[in-house]
Design an enzyme around this catalytic site. Structure first.
Site, PDB file in Angstrom:
ATOM      1  CB  SER A   1      -7.270   2.631  -2.884  1.00 34.89           C
ATOM      2  OG  SER A   1      -7.682   3.961  -2.719  1.00 34.89           O
TER       3      SER A   1
ATOM      4  CE1 TYR B   1      -3.971   2.096   0.208  1.00 34.32           C
ATOM      5  CE2 TYR B   1      -2.671   3.343   1.791  1.00 34.32           C
ATOM      6  CZ  TYR B   1      -3.768   3.245   0.966  1.00 34.32           C
ATOM      7  OH  TYR B   1      -4.665   4.283   0.873  1.00 34.32           O
TER       8      TYR B   1
ATOM      9  CG  ASP C   1     -14.262   3.915  -6.844  1.00 30.46           C
ATOM     10  OD1 ASP C   1     -14.434   4.821  -6.007  1.00 30.46           O
ATOM     11  OD2 ASP C   1     -13.240   3.214  -6.880  1.00 30.46           O
TER      12      ASP C   1
ATOM     13  CG  HIS D   1     -12.666   3.239  -3.274  1.00 30.23           C
ATOM     14  ND1 HIS D   1     -11.926   3.327  -4.432  1.00 30.23           N
ATOM     15  CD2 HIS D   1     -11.761   3.265  -2.260  1.00 30.23           C
ATOM     16  CE1 HIS D   1     -10.639   3.415  -4.131  1.00 30.23           C
ATOM     17  NE2 HIS D   1     -10.508   3.379  -2.825  1.00 30.23           N
TER      18      HIS D   1
END
Length: 717
Positions: A566, A486, A650, A685
């Site tokens: 993301s 991430y 999203d 999302h």
């Protein structure tokens, strides 16, 4: 088929049921013709540099052309996945593994104990209650009844001061634009009208009269999923009055901030407002609700550090802050003089990152050491009392929900990469934990190993990574491996069990999770080291993790897949375009992939602390343009087999990022590795994603990964 009438045949059949059925790999299926993605000349100029954007038309998510493009792409993707012989077997195995009861941490309000529960395959978790620990469970609020598709979820709920009312927020089709309703606890009747268009909000009650919530003004009749949201508003809603009369407390055009959240502390007396323009750094304002027409008092008036009010007790305010303490500390001040110059340390900064909870008159310091949880109990003066003995190396994901000053015990949720989440009851006076609710998943942690290693990134920085696999696997470079990352927004990636990964682990595969710069694992300095013109550090950390796994023979580049969503989707897009030779399969999910236009839509302006802005300076533009995944794609390069995932509703990271990246990649890809997209309809999302769709998507990912690695599949029934 006739029943077997031969005893020997029957015995062999019974024995075979106790062994995994091997489904062989099929020959790799090339995609000869991708759907047509029209090239329309469009050019933008940044600081004198002309940038072509031939797929900008895909930013119009609702147009007939874009909708037709989505349908055609989904058809090609589904045809490809249907060809994989074990796709259905993987889906059935996931359904079987997923089908067990799951509980959240319980908490007490009034005479009831509340908790969330999923019986197994329910699309959304249900809110239950019971009168005591041995009482009968009652369904209190079931979001599965809200929509036929199972895509409406409860995203937030908060009880009034006396517990007689509950405000709850729901998301429809995964949207960040939510609705708020109020329920009378005694008879479950709805009080007043349902509010609309709340977004990125807390719910904070003022007694039983009403509550504070956050919203933005909407344009285009509220139909656009892409409109920018930059001026948050903290509003007060009095029960049984129309939403149009709600009072603006802070924000809007008079005090423009991207994010404003409200919190009521001090046993209902004080309103705390947290104001921010990005994912890091906030102001703190305080208002006395007991004084009529009281003004806000500024506690912290700059946006440079993170601050959180833990509570206000006996005229003292307790704040967790990064100010002059990049790894965090707990401070105290008199409520009459709450400003930083008057702060005194209660729990000083240490070598580990600190988060703080309050329950039963005690502070609980949740320290993060190399991304692993360690919790210590302190009294109000900062005196150490107990260290909570956790069952293993892992994470406490939820601790002391809705705890009160008078509580004698609390509950927490422990998990790791090989320990399905279990709930423990903790007695505050003795510091002893007792298992309250063990996971019923049929999974044996003792059969697996999860260990932490440290490797060097490109610039010599030591980076932690946790590697999980079945015991006694051979380190011969042949193991299918999934590397996750991430690395952004000060978010710490901590050990957590995910039922999706049972497929990989059963197949003898390796799960690796790297704790990259840009995250919060080592405090604000670690975060800042992966932002703006240092963002390449995040990508270098991830690439070094992949090279470590190959060097140590966990896997090879032909058996290595990468995944992130993301901000993690940006990570995957960046590293696969920088080092396409290093990975066999890539899964960029709901990713930020166009770094020149991310701040044009929804809340993208709030991401500029991490990314910088392409309008900020020529140097910042050039830096973003250089690594932007959409722009970094080059003609004639053999990129990994890629399955992009996104959703058509999203409204956080708009799906046009994925659409444009996919269209360009299909045009430039060299060689047989497929480039496909999976667009989920009527989802967002991630919030409220139905169990059914989660299983479908993950089954498709595993099938795509194993197939492109040329692997067979052992079907565990």
């Amino acid at each position: 088929m006739k029943k077997p009438n031969n005893y020997m045949f029957l015995a062999l059949a019974i024995l075979s049921c106790n062994r995994p059925r091997v489904i062989p790999a099929a020959a790799l299926l090339p995609v000869k013709n991708y759907p047509h993605s029209e090239v329309i000349v469009h050019k933008d100029t940044y600081f004198g540099t002309v940038v072509e954007d031939p797929y900008q038309w895909l930013e119009n998510n609702s147009s007939e052309e874009t909708q037709a493009w989505i349908s055609t792409q989904n058809t090609v993707t589904d045809k490809y996945l249907t060809y994989i012989p074990y796709r259905d077997a993987i889906k059935k195995r996931l359904q079987s593994a997923w089908n067990y009861e799951k509980y959240s941490v319980p908490f007490k309000v009034g005479e009831y104990t509340y908790f969330m529960k999923n019986k197994g395959l329910e699309n959304q978790w249900v809110l239950y209650r019971k009168k005591d620990e041995k009482g009968t469970e009652q369904v209190f609020l079931d979001p599965n009844t809200f929509s036929k598709e199972g895509t409406t979820s409860i995203t937030e709920f908060e009880f009034s001061e006396d517990g007689s009312l509950m405000a709850y927020q729901i998301s429809e089709n995964g949207s960040d634009w939510n609705k708020i309703a109020v329920m009378r606890v005694s008879d479950k009747s709805i009080v007043g009208d349902t509010l609309v268009d709340s977004k990125f909000t807390t719910l904070a009650w003022k007694g039983n009269e009403g509550f504070f919530y956050s919203t933005y003004s909407r344009s285009q009749n509220g139909k656009s999923l892409t409109e920018k949201t930059t001026q948050h508003q903290l509003r007060y809603h009095r029960l049984n009055t129309p939403q149009s009369s709600d009072i603006l407390i802070l924000g809007g055009s008079l005090m423009p901030r991207n994010y404003i959240l409200g919190k009521v502390v001090g046993q209902g007396r004080y309103l705390i407002a947290t104001l921010a323009n990005s994912g890091y750094g906030n102001e703190l304002l305080l208002k006395d609700l007991n004084e009529h027409d009281s003004k806000f008092v500024t506690v912290v008036g700059n946006l440079k550090d993170n601050h959180e009010v833990i509570d206000i007790l006996d005229g003292k305010i307790y704040i967790r802050t990064d100010l002059n303490a990049p790894k965090g500390k707990l401070v105290i001040a008199d409520i009459s003089k709450p400003i930083p110059s008057q702060w005194r340390d209660v729990i000083p900064q240490s070598e580990e990152v600190l988060q703080v909870s309050f329950a039963g008159g005690k502070f609980f310091a949740n320290y993060l050491k190399d991304a692993v949880t360690n919790i210590k109990q302190y009294n109000l003066n900062g005196k150490f009392e107990h260290e909570i003995k956790l069952p293993d190396i892992g994470s406490v994901a939820t601790f002391g929900v809705n705890s009160k000053l008078e509580d004698k015990f609390l509950y927490y949720y422990f998990t790791s990469y090989i320990h399905p989440g279990s709930i423990y009851k903790y007695e505050i006076s003795t510091g002893q934990s007792k298992l309250s609710n063990a996971s019923t998943l049929k999974f044996e942690p003792k059969d697996y190993e999860s260990k932490q290693v440290f490797y060097q990134s490109k610039d010599g920085t030591k980076v932690p990574m946790i590697i999980t696999y079945k015991k006694n696997i051979k380190l011969d470079g042949t193991n299918p491996t999934l590397l996750h990352g991430y690395g952004g927004f000060n978010i710490s990636v901590t050990p957590s069990f995910d039922i999706k990964n049972i497929i990989l682990l059963e197949q003898g595969g390796v799960l690796a999770v790297a704790n990259l710069r840009g995250g919060g694992e080592y405090g604000s300095a670690w975060h800042v080291a992966g932002t703006k013109m240092q963002k390449q550090n995040t990508f270098d950390d991830f690439i070094a993790a992949a090279e470590y796994l190959i060097k140590k023979k966990y896997t090879s580049s032909k058996r290595l897949a990468i995944v992130g969503e993301s901000n993690g989707g940006l990570l995957i897009g960046a590293v696969m375009t920088q080092r396409p030779d290093l990975f066999k399969v890539a899964f960029p999910g709901v990713g930020v992939l166009d770094m020149l236009r991310f701040n044009k839509f929804t809340g993208g302006e709030g991401w500029t602390f991490d990314y910088g802005s392409p309008q900020q300076s020529k140097a910042m533009f050039q830096y973003l343009h250089n690594y932007s995944p959409y722009h970094a794609l080059k003609q004639g390069v053999a990129y990994p087999a890629t399955l992009v995932t996104t959703a058509d509703h999203d409204d956080r990271v708009v799906p046009s990022h994925s659409f444009k990246f996919l269209a360009r990649m299909q045009k430039v890809q060299k060689g047989p590795n497929p480039v496909l997209i999976r667009v989920t309809r009527n989802e967002g999302h991630g919030a409220g994603k139905s169990t059914a769709n989660s299983i479908e998507e993950q089954a498709d990912r595993w099938a795509f990964m194993f197939h492109n690695m040329g692997l067979s599949y052992k079907d565990y029934k």
